[in-house]
Design a protein around this motif. Structure first.
Motif, PDB file in Angstrom:
ATOM      1  N   LYS A 109      -1.848   8.701  -5.444  1.00 17.42           N
ATOM      2  CA  LYS A 109      -2.136   7.754  -6.524  1.00 17.42           C
ATOM      3  C   LYS A 109      -3.571   7.257  -6.375  1.00 17.42           C
ATOM      4  CE  LYS A 109       0.122   3.836  -6.424  1.00 17.42           C
ATOM      5  NZ  LYS A 109       1.206   2.816  -6.560  1.00 17.42           N
ATOM      6  N   ALA A 110      -4.248   7.059  -7.499  1.00 17.28           N
ATOM      7  CA  ALA A 110      -5.664   6.663  -7.476  1.00 17.28           C
ATOM      8  C   ALA A 110      -5.870   5.355  -6.712  1.00 17.28           C
ATOM      9  CB  ALA A 110      -6.198   6.528  -8.901  1.00 17.28           C
ATOM     10  N   LEU A 111      -6.952   5.292  -5.944  1.00 17.14           N
ATOM     11  CA  LEU A 111      -7.248   4.131  -5.111  1.00 17.14           C
ATOM     12  C   LEU A 111      -8.047   3.086  -5.884  1.00 17.14           C
ATOM     13  CD1 LEU A 111      -8.305   6.076  -1.894  1.00 17.14           C
ATOM     14  CD2 LEU A 111      -6.182   4.797  -2.206  1.00 17.14           C
ATOM     15  N   ASP A 112      -7.956   1.851  -5.428  1.00 18.97           N
ATOM     16  CA  ASP A 112      -8.749   0.756  -5.972  1.00 18.97           C
ATOM     17  C   ASP A 112      -9.143  -0.144  -4.805  1.00 18.97           C
ATOM     18  OD1 ASP A 112      -9.852  -1.465  -7.185  1.00 18.97           O
ATOM     19  OD2 ASP A 112      -8.387  -1.553  -8.801  1.00 18.97           O
ATOM     20  N   TYR A 113     -10.429  -0.163  -4.490  1.00 15.79           N
ATOM     21  CA  TYR A 113     -10.909  -0.903  -3.321  1.00 15.79           C
ATOM     22  C   TYR A 113     -10.575  -2.388  -3.416  1.00 15.79           C
ATOM     23  CZ  TYR A 113     -14.105  -2.534   0.323  1.00 15.79           C
ATOM     24  OH  TYR A 113     -14.627  -3.134   1.439  1.00 15.79           O
ATOM     25  N   LYS A 153      -7.922  -3.680  -4.559  1.00 12.40           N
ATOM     26  CA  LYS A 153      -6.512  -3.925  -4.237  1.00 12.40           C
ATOM     27  C   LYS A 153      -6.278  -3.907  -2.727  1.00 12.40           C
ATOM     28  CE  LYS A 153      -4.421  -2.224  -8.514  1.00 12.40           C
ATOM     29  NZ  LYS A 153      -3.493  -1.222  -9.114  1.00 12.40           N
ATOM     30  N   PHE A 154      -6.835  -2.934  -2.038  1.00  9.65           N
ATOM     31  CA  PHE A 154      -6.744  -2.900  -0.581  1.00  9.65           C
ATOM     32  C   PHE A 154      -7.798  -1.933  -0.055  1.00  9.65           C
ATOM     33  CE2 PHE A 154      -4.175   0.728  -1.763  1.00  9.65           C
ATOM     34  CZ  PHE A 154      -4.363   1.658  -0.746  1.00  9.65           C
ATOM     35  N   ASN A 155      -8.227  -2.177   1.174  1.00 10.94           N
ATOM     36  CA  ASN A 155      -9.228  -1.295   1.774  1.00 10.94           C
ATOM     37  C   ASN A 155      -8.800  -0.765   3.137  1.00 10.94           C
ATOM     38  OD1 ASN A 155      -9.818  -3.481   3.591  1.00 10.94           O
ATOM     39  ND2 ASN A 155     -11.130  -4.354   1.996  1.00 10.94           N
ATOM     40  N   THR A 180       0.821  -1.218   0.000  1.00  6.64           N
ATOM     41  CA  THR A 180       0.000   0.000   0.000  1.00  6.64           C
ATOM     42  C   THR A 180       0.852   1.264   0.000  1.00  6.64           C
ATOM     43  OG1 THR A 180      -0.169   0.100   2.423  1.00  6.64           O
ATOM     44  CG2 THR A 180      -1.811  -1.224   1.251  1.00  6.64           C
ATOM     45  N   ASP A 181       2.158   1.127  -0.183  1.00  8.91           N
ATOM     46  CA  ASP A 181       3.006   2.315  -0.199  1.00  8.91           C
ATOM     47  C   ASP A 181       2.842   3.065  -1.518  1.00  8.91           C
ATOM     48  OD1 ASP A 181       4.231  -0.066  -1.235  1.00  8.91           O
ATOM     49  OD2 ASP A 181       6.050   1.095  -1.564  1.00  8.91           O
ATOM     50  N   GLY A 182       3.126   4.354  -1.488  1.00  9.89           N
ATOM     51  CA  GLY A 182       3.044   5.179  -2.684  1.00  9.89           C
ATOM     52  C   GLY A 182       1.713   5.855  -2.895  1.00  9.89           C
ATOM     53  N   TYR A 183       0.707   5.518  -2.105  1.00  6.72           N
ATOM     54  CA  TYR A 183      -0.620   6.111  -2.292  1.00  6.72           C
ATOM     55  C   TYR A 183      -0.785   7.423  -1.521  1.00  6.72           C
ATOM     56  CZ  TYR A 183      -2.271   1.929  -4.675  1.00  6.72           C
ATOM     57  OH  TYR A 183      -2.445   0.904  -5.584  1.00  6.72           O
ATOM     58  N   PHE A 184      -0.128   7.549  -0.390  1.00 10.21           N
ATOM     59  CA  PHE A 184      -0.290   8.733   0.442  1.00 10.21           C
ATOM     60  C   PHE A 184       1.066   9.376   0.709  1.00 10.21           C
ATOM     61  CE2 PHE A 184      -3.735   5.801   1.417  1.00 10.21           C
ATOM     62  CZ  PHE A 184      -4.842   6.611   1.231  1.00 10.21           C
ATOM     63  N   ALA A 185       1.067  10.717   0.810  1.00 15.27           N
ATOM     64  CA  ALA A 185       2.299  11.463   1.053  1.00 15.27           C
ATOM     65  C   ALA A 185       1.954  12.736   1.819  1.00 15.27           C
ATOM     66  CB  ALA A 185       3.001  11.798  -0.261  1.00 15.27           C
ATOM     67  N   ILE A 186       2.999  13.396   2.379  1.00 14.68           N
ATOM     68  CA  ILE A 186       2.790  14.685   3.047  1.00 14.68           C
ATOM     69  C   ILE A 186       3.201  15.801   2.096  1.00 14.68           C
ATOM     70  CG2 ILE A 186       3.000  13.794   5.386  1.00 14.68           C
ATOM     71  CD1 ILE A 186       5.903  14.702   5.413  1.00 14.68           C
ATOM     72  N   LYS A 187       2.653  16.997   2.351  1.00  5.00           N
ATOM     73  CA  LYS A 187       2.871  18.118   1.438  1.00  5.00           C
ATOM     74  C   LYS A 187       4.328  18.593   1.431  1.00  5.00           C
ATOM     75  CE  LYS A 187      -1.176  18.829  -0.439  1.00  5.00           C
ATOM     76  NZ  LYS A 187      -2.000  19.980  -0.171  1.00  5.00           N
ATOM     77  N   GLY A 188       5.020  18.417   2.545  1.00  8.93           N
ATOM     78  CA  GLY A 188       6.413  18.866   2.594  1.00  8.93           C
ATOM     79  C   GLY A 188       7.049  18.474   3.908  1.00  8.93           C
ATOM     80  N   VAL A 189       8.368  18.662   4.003  1.00  9.60           N
ATOM     81  CA  VAL A 189       9.085  18.246   5.204  1.00  9.60           C
ATOM     82  C   VAL A 189       8.633  19.029   6.437  1.00  9.60           C
ATOM     83  CG1 VAL A 189      11.015  19.848   4.864  1.00  9.60           C
ATOM     84  CG2 VAL A 189      11.387  17.682   6.095  1.00  9.60           C
ATOM     85  N   ASN A 190       8.104  20.218   6.229  1.00 11.49           N
ATOM     86  CA  ASN A 190       7.598  21.012   7.354  1.00 11.49           C
ATOM     87  C   ASN A 190       6.077  21.140   7.342  1.00 11.49           C
ATOM     88  OD1 ASN A 190      10.434  22.908   6.596  1.00 11.49           O
ATOM     89  ND2 ASN A 190      10.259  21.754   8.516  1.00 11.49           N
ATOM     90  N   ASN A 191       5.439  20.399   6.450  1.00 13.87           N
ATOM     91  CA  ASN A 191       3.971  20.438   6.345  1.00 13.87           C
ATOM     92  C   ASN A 191       3.441  19.006   6.363  1.00 13.87           C
ATOM     93  OD1 ASN A 191       1.292  20.766   5.748  1.00 13.87           O
ATOM     94  ND2 ASN A 191       1.592  21.947   3.868  1.00 13.87           N
ATOM     95  N   PRO A 192       2.825  18.568   7.474  1.00 11.80           N
ATOM     96  CA  PRO A 192       2.408  17.169   7.597  1.00 11.80           C
ATOM     97  C   PRO A 192       1.062  16.835   6.955  1.00 11.80           C
ATOM     98  CG  PRO A 192       1.906  18.328   9.614  1.00 11.80           C
ATOM     99  CD  PRO A 192       2.584  19.330   8.716  1.00 11.80           C
ATOM    100  N   GLU A 193       0.449  17.777   6.260  1.00 11.60           N
ATOM    101  CA  GLU A 193      -0.845  17.496   5.630  1.00 11.60           C
ATOM    102  C   GLU A 193      -0.704  16.299   4.692  1.00 11.60           C
ATOM    103  OE1 GLU A 193      -3.312  19.772   2.232  1.00 11.60           O
ATOM    104  OE2 GLU A 193      -3.220  20.844   4.157  1.00 11.60           O
ATOM    105  N   ILE A 194      -1.581  15.308   4.840  1.00 16.33           N
ATOM    106  CA  ILE A 194      -1.510  14.088   4.024  1.00 16.33           C
ATOM    107  C   ILE A 194      -2.467  14.212   2.846  1.00 16.33           C
ATOM    108  CG2 ILE A 194      -1.875  11.590   4.008  1.00 16.33           C
ATOM    109  CD1 ILE A 194      -1.173  11.541   6.960  1.00 16.33           C
TER     110      ILE A 194
END
Length: 290
Positions: A81-85, A87-89, A63-77
């Motif tokens: 990458k587009a989700l597919d139920y 593949k994982f939920n 499930t890696d690669g689907y979510f990220a943070i906006k920047g090293v000083n900005n933790p907004e997630i």
């Protein structure tokens, strides 16, 4: 004697998250780059105070690669990458907050927060006619083969037509949603010979076919909640002559006469009538005039 004493700040406090365990529900059809967990829910504070450096990791395999943070000083997630139920939920993320950069040689204090992401199935796929064949490895696209059947000329069947490889049937591949599907004929029947039950998909006849033609019907399966979710299948119906009787010979025994010395492919003559070739004939009551 005046003595001025300066107190030096020592990095003796770790960053602190307001929440160390968070849960977020993300619809499957969420747009790429959309925020899934806002910054205010993830920001850490430091009593020293120091600049906070963030790092996001995924601990659920695949499930890696689907979510990220906006920047090293900005933790907004946000969604990367587009989700597919299918593949994982569910996935679990760990957010690190440090008071020094990752590669800093100085003593670093660290805090962590765990974020559980649940994927909510969305209505993303059109209906599938069954049986169908998957054309990709992730089984997200399934192509149906066309249906076939026959009807007798000049006859109106009072029962649903029997088709191959089976009755007309479609499903909603978004299995948890399982939206209701309705059926209709959208082409290939200009004379309105056939009709279709909207709920069951059963194909019946309105009237008899009067010529030995082949009808190539286009049948549509549509989700009731969203007419833009539909699929088209073809149904080939051949009009044939009625065939209720087997053929039979007009006589049970035929007697013939041949002469010695005839060349190959010479006629066999009727016994007792050497001038008339022997003829073996069969008839079929389905074709009385032939």
């Amino acid at each position: 004697l005046d003595i001025q004493v300066t107190i030096l700040n020592v990095n003796d406090n770790s960053p602190v998250f307001t929440q160390t365990n968070l849960t977020a529900v993300v619809p499957e059809d969420t747009k790429v780059n959309a925020t899934v967990v806002p910054r205010k829910d993830l920001s850490a504070s430091d009593a020293d105070p120091d600049t906070i450096y963030y790092e996001l990791t995924t601990i659920v395999m695949g499930t890696d690669g689907y979510f990220a943070i906006k920047g090293v000083n900005n933790p907004e997630i946000y969604l990367q990458k587009a989700l597919d139920y299918e593949k994982f939920n569910l996935t679990t993320l760990v957010l690190y907050a440090r008071d020094r950069p990752v590669d800093s040689p100085e003593v670093t204090n660290t805090a962590t927060a765990t974020i559980n992401i649940y994927i909510e199935q969305a209505d993303t796929k059109p209906p599938w006619f069954l049986p169908c064949t998957f054309i990709n490895t992730d089984k997200s696209i399934c192509i149906s083969s066309h249906y076939t059947g026959t009807v007798n000329i000049y006859e109106t069947s009072m029962e649903p037509l029997i088709l191959e490889p089976g009755p007309i049937y479609a499903i909603d591949p978004d299995y948890l949603l399982n939206e209701k599907i309705v059926y209709s004929i959208v082409g290939g029947d200009p004379d309105k010979v056939f009709s279709m039950d909207a709920d069951t998909g059963n194909l019946t006849m309105n009237k008899a076919a009067t010529s030995l033609d082949t009808y190539l019907l286009q049948v549509m399966a549509t989700q009731v909640n969203n007419i833009q979710k539909y699929s088209i299948a073809s149904v080939e119906i051949k009009v044939v002559s009625k065939n209720n009787h087997p053929p039979y010979f007009e006589r049970r025994i035929y007697n013939g006469t041949v002469f010695v010395g005839l060349d190959p492919r010479s006629f066999v003559f009727q016994a007792g009538d050497p001038s008339t070739p022997l003829m073996i004939t069969a008839v079929d009551d389905d074709f009385p005039n032939v």
